[in-house]
Design an enzyme around this catalytic site. Structure first.
Site, PDB file in Angstrom:
ATOM      1  N   SER A 144       0.869  -1.188   0.000  1.00  0.00           N
ATOM      2  CA  SER A 144       0.000   0.000   0.000  1.00  0.00           C
ATOM      3  C   SER A 144       0.897   1.226   0.000  1.00  0.00           C
ATOM      4  O   SER A 144       2.072   1.140   0.390  1.00  0.00           O
ATOM      5  CB  SER A 144      -0.860   0.003   1.259  1.00  0.00           C
ATOM      6  OG  SER A 144      -1.523   1.242   1.429  1.00  0.00           O
ATOM      7  N   TYR A 157      -2.468  -1.077  10.347  1.00  0.00           N
ATOM      8  CA  TYR A 157      -2.359  -1.225   8.893  1.00  0.00           C
ATOM      9  C   TYR A 157      -0.998  -0.712   8.402  1.00  0.00           C
ATOM     10  O   TYR A 157      -0.312  -1.366   7.609  1.00  0.00           O
ATOM     11  CB  TYR A 157      -3.517  -0.454   8.254  1.00  0.00           C
ATOM     12  CG  TYR A 157      -3.711  -0.653   6.773  1.00  0.00           C
ATOM     13  CD1 TYR A 157      -4.461  -1.720   6.287  1.00  0.00           C
ATOM     14  CD2 TYR A 157      -3.176   0.243   5.849  1.00  0.00           C
ATOM     15  CE1 TYR A 157      -4.667  -1.892   4.930  1.00  0.00           C
ATOM     16  CE2 TYR A 157      -3.378   0.076   4.492  1.00  0.00           C
ATOM     17  CZ  TYR A 157      -4.125  -0.989   4.028  1.00  0.00           C
ATOM     18  OH  TYR A 157      -4.324  -1.155   2.675  1.00  0.00           O
TER      19      TYR A 157
HETATM   20  P1  NAD Z   1     -11.544  -6.026  -0.349  1.00  0.00           P
HETATM   21  O1  NAD Z   1     -12.152  -5.861   1.006  1.00  0.00           O
HETATM   22  O2  NAD Z   1     -12.309  -5.649  -1.563  1.00  0.00           O
HETATM   23  O3  NAD Z   1     -11.043  -7.526  -0.540  1.00  0.00           O
HETATM   24  C1  NAD Z   1     -10.355  -8.201   0.468  1.00  0.00           C
HETATM   25  C2  NAD Z   1     -10.239  -9.665   0.091  1.00  0.00           C
HETATM   26  O4  NAD Z   1      -9.533 -10.336   1.155  1.00  0.00           O
HETATM   27  C3  NAD Z   1     -11.578 -10.372  -0.042  1.00  0.00           C
HETATM   28  O5  NAD Z   1     -11.492 -11.357  -1.062  1.00  0.00           O
HETATM   29  C4  NAD Z   1     -11.759 -11.048   1.314  1.00  0.00           C
HETATM   30  O6  NAD Z   1     -12.616 -12.169   1.284  1.00  0.00           O
HETATM   31  C5  NAD Z   1     -10.323 -11.422   1.601  1.00  0.00           C
HETATM   32  N1  NAD Z   1     -10.052 -11.667   3.011  1.00  0.00           N
HETATM   33  C6  NAD Z   1     -10.256 -10.844   4.069  1.00  0.00           C
HETATM   34  N2  NAD Z   1      -9.900 -11.459   5.206  1.00  0.00           N
HETATM   35  C7  NAD Z   1      -9.445 -12.682   4.861  1.00  0.00           C
HETATM   36  C8  NAD Z   1      -8.937 -13.789   5.570  1.00  0.00           C
HETATM   37  N3  NAD Z   1      -8.826 -13.765   6.908  1.00  0.00           N
HETATM   38  N4  NAD Z   1      -8.576 -14.882   4.892  1.00  0.00           N
HETATM   39  C9  NAD Z   1      -8.702 -14.956   3.546  1.00  0.00           C
HETATM   40  N5  NAD Z   1      -9.176 -13.937   2.807  1.00  0.00           N
HETATM   41  C10 NAD Z   1      -9.550 -12.823   3.457  1.00  0.00           C
HETATM   42  O7  NAD Z   1     -10.166  -5.223  -0.245  1.00  0.00           O
HETATM   43  P2  NAD Z   1      -9.210  -4.570  -1.371  1.00  0.00           P
HETATM   44  O8  NAD Z   1      -9.375  -3.099  -1.269  1.00  0.00           O
HETATM   45  O9  NAD Z   1      -9.345  -5.252  -2.676  1.00  0.00           O
HETATM   46  O10 NAD Z   1      -7.805  -4.887  -0.720  1.00  0.00           O
HETATM   47  C11 NAD Z   1      -6.962  -5.924  -1.158  1.00  0.00           C
HETATM   48  C12 NAD Z   1      -5.537  -5.642  -0.693  1.00  0.00           C
HETATM   49  O11 NAD Z   1      -5.106  -4.407  -1.260  1.00  0.00           O
HETATM   50  C13 NAD Z   1      -5.400  -5.490   0.817  1.00  0.00           C
HETATM   51  O12 NAD Z   1      -4.182  -6.066   1.242  1.00  0.00           O
HETATM   52  C14 NAD Z   1      -5.364  -3.994   1.007  1.00  0.00           C
HETATM   53  O13 NAD Z   1      -4.675  -3.632   2.178  1.00  0.00           O
HETATM   54  C15 NAD Z   1      -4.609  -3.572  -0.239  1.00  0.00           C
HETATM   55  N6  NAD Z   1      -4.803  -2.180  -0.611  1.00  0.00           N
HETATM   56  C16 NAD Z   1      -6.046  -1.696  -0.903  1.00  0.00           C
HETATM   57  C17 NAD Z   1      -6.165  -0.358  -1.262  1.00  0.00           C
HETATM   58  C18 NAD Z   1      -7.493   0.258  -1.610  1.00  0.00           C
HETATM   59  O14 NAD Z   1      -7.528   1.485  -1.764  1.00  0.00           O
HETATM   60  N7  NAD Z   1      -8.551  -0.493  -1.760  1.00  0.00           N
HETATM   61  C19 NAD Z   1      -5.032   0.454  -1.320  1.00  0.00           C
HETATM   62  C20 NAD Z   1      -3.812  -0.085  -1.020  1.00  0.00           C
HETATM   63  C21 NAD Z   1      -3.705  -1.400  -0.681  1.00  0.00           C
END
Ligand code: NAD
Length: 262
Positions: A144, A157
């Protein structure tokens, strides 16, 4: 021939958001894909299978909770048995919780460290022997912008994401003379359920419309005022899997609309 024909990819947390977008991209490029995560898992698996139809890919699913090391071990036993191992490992599963450190629930801290950081240690340690044996592998950690800079009220985080950037560098050095590369991708805001919740909370807290909350959220951090998309992150993942990226090692590659350039 597509870029990843004959390879198997595991994308943790690929039933939503960024993980699903990356899984679809890998499938289009011919990788067999193991889907993991919660929610409507069958629909997600079907979507990934559809994306890889022209390349005749196979899909799998394992519902391991990434906070549980023994379930991660079971996931890798399944990958070994049904797919012969994992060639492309995308550590993506992640959760968020927003609170001042003195109010931060201990259970949320532990869950964020387990899912956003420790799970990548477990998957990487389990994937590495096969990658080394085949002398080819890609570990791509979805970190991130918060792996590079901090924001208030996100201590767990930010700690986990800085941790995974450090972990990426260490393992990249361990594998530097092999065909295995290890890199991190550092997205800024991507409009997924994880971020939509923060927009909803902001609108409720400040008594403003959702559209305004969305614009304010972007304006505070992301100079481009545009969300990064899962498709853009899939494209970067595919580049990191390509021969052009054979010597890209230990990097934390921001895709953040200028967030960390400030
Ligand atoms: P999201 O909530 O849309 O998806 C999260 C996914 O992780 C889902 O498939 C969920 O089922 C799965 N998950 C959650 N807990 C779990 C567990 N205990 N075991 C197995 N699977 C699990 O989130 P996203 O925004 O797509 O985020 C995905 C990654 O990207 C994360 O690591 C997040 O920190 C990172 N990220 C997101 C953003 C953003 O702006 N959305 C920015 C930077 C980084």
């Amino acid at each position: 021939m597509a870029l990843l024909n004959g390879k198997t990819a595991l994308v943790t947390g690929s039933t939503s958001g960024i993980g699903l977008g990356v899984a679809l991209g890998l499938a289009r490029q011919g990788a067999n894909v193991i889907v993991n995560g919660f929610g409507d898992t069958e629909a997600c698996r079907a979507q990934v299978a559809q994306a890889g139809l022209a390349e005749k890919i196979r899909t799998g699913f394992h519902g391991a909770d990434m906070s549980k090391p023994e379930q991660i071990e079971d996931l890798f036993a399944y990958a070994e048995r049904d797919f012969g191992g994992v060639d492309v490992l995308v550590n993506n599963a992640g959760i968020q919780h927003v609170a001042l450190v003195e109010n931060f629930p201990v259970e949320r801290w532990d869950a964020i460290i387990a899912i956003n950081l420790s799970s990548a240690f477990h998957t990487t340690r389990l994937a590495m022997p096969g990658m080394r044996r085949r002398n080819w592998g890609r570990v791509i950690n979805i970190a991130s912008a918060h792996g590079l800079v901090a924001s208030a009220q996100k201590s767990a985080y930010v700690a986990a994401k800085h941790g995974i950037v450090g972990f990426t560098k260490a393992v990249a050095l361990e594998t530097a003379t092999t065909g295995v590369t290890v890199n991190a991708i550092c997205p800024g805001w991507v409009l997924t359920p994880l971020v939509q919740k923060q927009i909803d909370d902001r609108a409720a807290r400040e008594g403003i419309a959702l559209d305004q909350a969305r614009v304010d959220l972007l304006g505070e951090k992301q100079p481009s005022l545009q969300f990064t998309t899962p498709e853009q992150l899939a494209e970067l993942t595919l580049f990191l899997c390509s021969p052009g990226a054979d010597n890209v090692r230990g990097q934390a590659w921001a895709v953040d609309g200028g967030w960390t350039a400030q």
